[in-house]
Design a protein around this motif. Structure first.
Motif, PDB file in Angstrom:
ATOM      1  N   GLN A  62       0.796  -1.221   0.000  1.00  0.00           N
ATOM      2  CA  GLN A  62       0.000   0.000   0.000  1.00  0.00           C
ATOM      3  C   GLN A  62       0.830   1.273   0.000  1.00  0.00           C
ATOM      4  O   GLN A  62       0.279   2.371  -0.104  1.00  0.00           O
ATOM      5  CB  GLN A  62      -0.940   0.010   1.211  1.00  0.00           C
ATOM      6  CG  GLN A  62      -2.061  -1.003   1.113  1.00  0.00           C
ATOM      7  CD  GLN A  62      -2.970  -0.971   2.322  1.00  0.00           C
ATOM      8  OE1 GLN A  62      -2.515  -0.686   3.430  1.00  0.00           O
ATOM      9  NE2 GLN A  62      -4.240  -1.257   2.133  1.00  0.00           N
ATOM     10  N   GLN A  63       2.128   1.148   0.097  1.00  0.00           N
ATOM     11  CA  GLN A  63       2.977   2.337   0.158  1.00  0.00           C
ATOM     12  C   GLN A  63       3.024   3.091  -1.162  1.00  0.00           C
ATOM     13  O   GLN A  63       3.351   4.277  -1.192  1.00  0.00           O
ATOM     14  CB  GLN A  63       4.393   1.945   0.595  1.00  0.00           C
ATOM     15  CG  GLN A  63       4.467   1.433   2.022  1.00  0.00           C
ATOM     16  CD  GLN A  63       5.875   1.006   2.411  1.00  0.00           C
ATOM     17  OE1 GLN A  63       6.821   1.151   1.628  1.00  0.00           O
ATOM     18  NE2 GLN A  63       6.032   0.496   3.615  1.00  0.00           N
ATOM     19  N   HIS A  64       2.699   2.429  -2.266  1.00  0.00           N
ATOM     20  CA  HIS A  64       2.764   3.064  -3.575  1.00  0.00           C
ATOM     21  C   HIS A  64       1.452   2.806  -4.315  1.00  0.00           C
ATOM     22  O   HIS A  64       0.795   1.793  -4.088  1.00  0.00           O
ATOM     23  CB  HIS A  64       3.926   2.506  -4.403  1.00  0.00           C
ATOM     24  CG  HIS A  64       5.261   2.633  -3.725  1.00  0.00           C
ATOM     25  ND1 HIS A  64       5.990   3.796  -3.723  1.00  0.00           N
ATOM     26  CD2 HIS A  64       5.993   1.732  -3.018  1.00  0.00           C
ATOM     27  CE1 HIS A  64       7.114   3.619  -3.051  1.00  0.00           C
ATOM     28  NE2 HIS A  64       7.141   2.378  -2.610  1.00  0.00           N
ATOM     29  N   PRO A  65       1.059   3.729  -5.205  1.00  0.00           N
ATOM     30  CA  PRO A  65      -0.137   3.478  -6.019  1.00  0.00           C
ATOM     31  C   PRO A  65      -0.027   2.165  -6.774  1.00  0.00           C
ATOM     32  O   PRO A  65       0.948   1.906  -7.477  1.00  0.00           O
ATOM     33  CB  PRO A  65      -0.152   4.678  -6.972  1.00  0.00           C
ATOM     34  CG  PRO A  65       0.553   5.758  -6.213  1.00  0.00           C
ATOM     35  CD  PRO A  65       1.642   5.057  -5.443  1.00  0.00           C
ATOM     36  N   LEU A  66      -1.028   1.316  -6.599  1.00  0.00           N
ATOM     37  CA  LEU A  66      -0.998  -0.027  -7.153  1.00  0.00           C
ATOM     38  C   LEU A  66      -2.421  -0.494  -7.356  1.00  0.00           C
ATOM     39  O   LEU A  66      -3.244  -0.412  -6.441  1.00  0.00           O
ATOM     40  CB  LEU A  66      -0.273  -0.972  -6.184  1.00  0.00           C
ATOM     41  CG  LEU A  66      -0.242  -2.463  -6.506  1.00  0.00           C
ATOM     42  CD1 LEU A  66       0.639  -2.720  -7.715  1.00  0.00           C
ATOM     43  CD2 LEU A  66       0.269  -3.258  -5.311  1.00  0.00           C
ATOM     44  N   ARG A  73      -5.306   1.468  -2.691  1.00  0.00           N
ATOM     45  CA  ARG A  73      -5.831   2.639  -1.991  1.00  0.00           C
ATOM     46  C   ARG A  73      -7.309   2.904  -2.245  1.00  0.00           C
ATOM     47  O   ARG A  73      -7.858   3.876  -1.740  1.00  0.00           O
ATOM     48  CB  ARG A  73      -5.010   3.866  -2.376  1.00  0.00           C
ATOM     49  CG  ARG A  73      -3.534   3.713  -2.000  1.00  0.00           C
ATOM     50  CD  ARG A  73      -2.732   4.946  -2.313  1.00  0.00           C
ATOM     51  NE  ARG A  73      -1.332   4.765  -1.925  1.00  0.00           N
ATOM     52  CZ  ARG A  73      -0.396   5.717  -2.033  1.00  0.00           C
ATOM     53  NH1 ARG A  73      -0.736   6.898  -2.502  1.00  0.00           N
ATOM     54  NH2 ARG A  73       0.839   5.476  -1.673  1.00  0.00           N
ATOM     55  N   ASN A 108       1.361   0.458 -11.411  1.00  0.00           N
ATOM     56  CA  ASN A 108       2.301   0.046 -10.372  1.00  0.00           C
ATOM     57  C   ASN A 108       3.414   1.085 -10.305  1.00  0.00           C
ATOM     58  O   ASN A 108       4.352   1.051 -11.103  1.00  0.00           O
ATOM     59  CB  ASN A 108       2.885  -1.338 -10.664  1.00  0.00           C
ATOM     60  CG  ASN A 108       3.972  -1.726  -9.665  1.00  0.00           C
ATOM     61  OD1 ASN A 108       4.024  -1.192  -8.558  1.00  0.00           O
ATOM     62  ND2 ASN A 108       4.854  -2.633 -10.064  1.00  0.00           N
ATOM     63  N   LEU A 109       3.310   2.009  -9.376  1.00  0.00           N
ATOM     64  CA  LEU A 109       4.309   3.064  -9.250  1.00  0.00           C
ATOM     65  C   LEU A 109       5.363   2.751  -8.193  1.00  0.00           C
ATOM     66  O   LEU A 109       6.096   3.637  -7.757  1.00  0.00           O
ATOM     67  CB  LEU A 109       3.617   4.397  -8.932  1.00  0.00           C
ATOM     68  CG  LEU A 109       2.643   4.895 -10.008  1.00  0.00           C
ATOM     69  CD1 LEU A 109       2.140   6.283  -9.672  1.00  0.00           C
ATOM     70  CD2 LEU A 109       3.293   4.877 -11.386  1.00  0.00           C
ATOM     71  N   ALA A 110       5.431   1.491  -7.798  1.00  0.00           N
ATOM     72  CA  ALA A 110       6.506   1.060  -6.905  1.00  0.00           C
ATOM     73  C   ALA A 110       7.781   0.818  -7.714  1.00  0.00           C
ATOM     74  O   ALA A 110       7.786   0.889  -8.939  1.00  0.00           O
ATOM     75  CB  ALA A 110       6.094  -0.207  -6.165  1.00  0.00           C
ATOM     76  N   SER A 111       8.839   0.486  -7.014  1.00  0.00           N
ATOM     77  CA  SER A 111      10.121   0.238  -7.682  1.00  0.00           C
ATOM     78  C   SER A 111      10.350  -1.239  -7.969  1.00  0.00           C
ATOM     79  O   SER A 111      11.398  -1.601  -8.507  1.00  0.00           O
ATOM     80  CB  SER A 111      11.269   0.775  -6.816  1.00  0.00           C
ATOM     81  OG  SER A 111      11.249   0.163  -5.525  1.00  0.00           O
ATOM     82  N   ALA A 142       7.543  -2.423 -12.704  1.00  0.00           N
ATOM     83  CA  ALA A 142       7.650  -1.224 -11.876  1.00  0.00           C
ATOM     84  C   ALA A 142       7.522   0.036 -12.722  1.00  0.00           C
ATOM     85  O   ALA A 142       7.955   0.093 -13.876  1.00  0.00           O
ATOM     86  CB  ALA A 142       8.991  -1.232 -11.143  1.00  0.00           C
TER      87      ALA A 142
END
Length: 287
Positions: free
Chosen positions: A132-136, A157, A177-180, A213
């Motif tokens: 949940q830390q990044h838009p997904l 979210r 997926n804006l995570a790394s 990513a």
């Protein structure tokens, strides 16, 4: 020396039966809640699982053993959102405690870490919080007569959106997926009667779709045709994980829950061991 809470002692006595999956659902839920709030108990459970794995020398679980283990871990998830929590009735405690003390130690081996595939193992709450830390998530659009008539999103979210689509409409899926790190997604539909709806590219015999990513609103190349589907409303469950998983694992866990009496068509969250879930209500409209 600090005196341990009697509830801790009771839960600790039940750990072997909890791990084996042969507790009644009320006690299974209660032990699950104790594990999440009692670090000493959680450490004892971890030691128990490590001992079981060592005793099994890495032998894989049978299908039956895995179903039992998953029911112990996931039963509480299946009942999230219920209006009242089940409580352990006091008259039951002495008898069950005695039975737990006398029960044979049932060895249920945990498979090697590289074969976990994210189902029924690990701290799902912690992994879900990390996701949940990044838009997904995923966006579903209804396409009719070559035009997008409605769309809805669900993911890390947001959840609970409504998608209106006429029978015969096409469903288009796009992922964000804006995570790394790469994430994985699968979508499964559950009708009111609990029956499954499989929408391409998320077929019954397929696997989760990788989301590389850094991508935003990336359209999947396959459209799902709803013309052959029954004319009823469906809940689209968006399953998000940091590990790849297969549709047959999802179906196996759903079938196991059905056999234990879980009403799949009335759940806000599916009893499957993925870290994060979202939901979209797919509502049929006149053509």
């Amino acid at each position: 020396m600090r005196r341990l809470d009697p509830r801790h002692l009771f839960a600790r006595a039940l750990l072997p039966r909890y791990a084996a999956g042969n507790l009644p659902s009320t006690l299974r839920n209660w032990v699950r809640r104790r594990l999440s709030s009692d670090p000493v108990l959680a450490a004892a459970y971890d030691a128990l699982r490590r001992a079981e794995r060592a005793a099994a020398q890495g032998a894989p679980l049978s299908g039956g053993q895995l179903d039992l283990l998953e029911s112990a871990i996931l039963d509480a998830v299946a009942h999230e959102g219920a209006p009242q929590r089940s409580r352990v009735r006091a008259p039951l405690v002495p008898g069950v405690l005695a039975a737990a003390a006398l029960a044979l130690f049932a060895v249920v081996a945990r498979p090697p870490a590289d074969d976990d595939r994210g189902f029924g193992v690990g701290d799902l709450q912690a992994r879900g919080a990390a996701l949940q830390q990044h838009p997904l998530g995923i966006k579903v659009a209804c396409v009719m007569h070559d035009a997008v008539v409605d769309s809805a999103s669900a993911g890390a979210r947001d959840s609970g959106a409504v998608l209106r689509c006429g029978k015969g409409g096409l469903l288009a899926f796009s992922t964000t997926n804006l995570a790394s790190d790469t994430r994985h997604v699968f979508v499964v539909g559950i009708a009111r009667d609990g029956s499954r709806r499989w929408y391409a590219p998320f077929g019954k015999d397929s696997a989760s779709v990788a989301m590389p990513a850094g991508q935003a609103d990336a359209l999947l190349p396959t459209l799902a045709d709803t013309s052959t589907m029954p004319a009823d409303d469906v809940a689209l469950f968006v399953l998000l994980s940091d590990q790849a998983f297969a549709a047959h694992d999802v179906e196996r866990q759903l079938s196991s829950s059905e056999r234990s009496g879980t009403p799949l068509g009335r759940l806000e969250r599916l009893p499957v061991g993925v870290p994060l879930q979202g939901r979209i209500e797919l509502v049929q409209t006149p053509r």
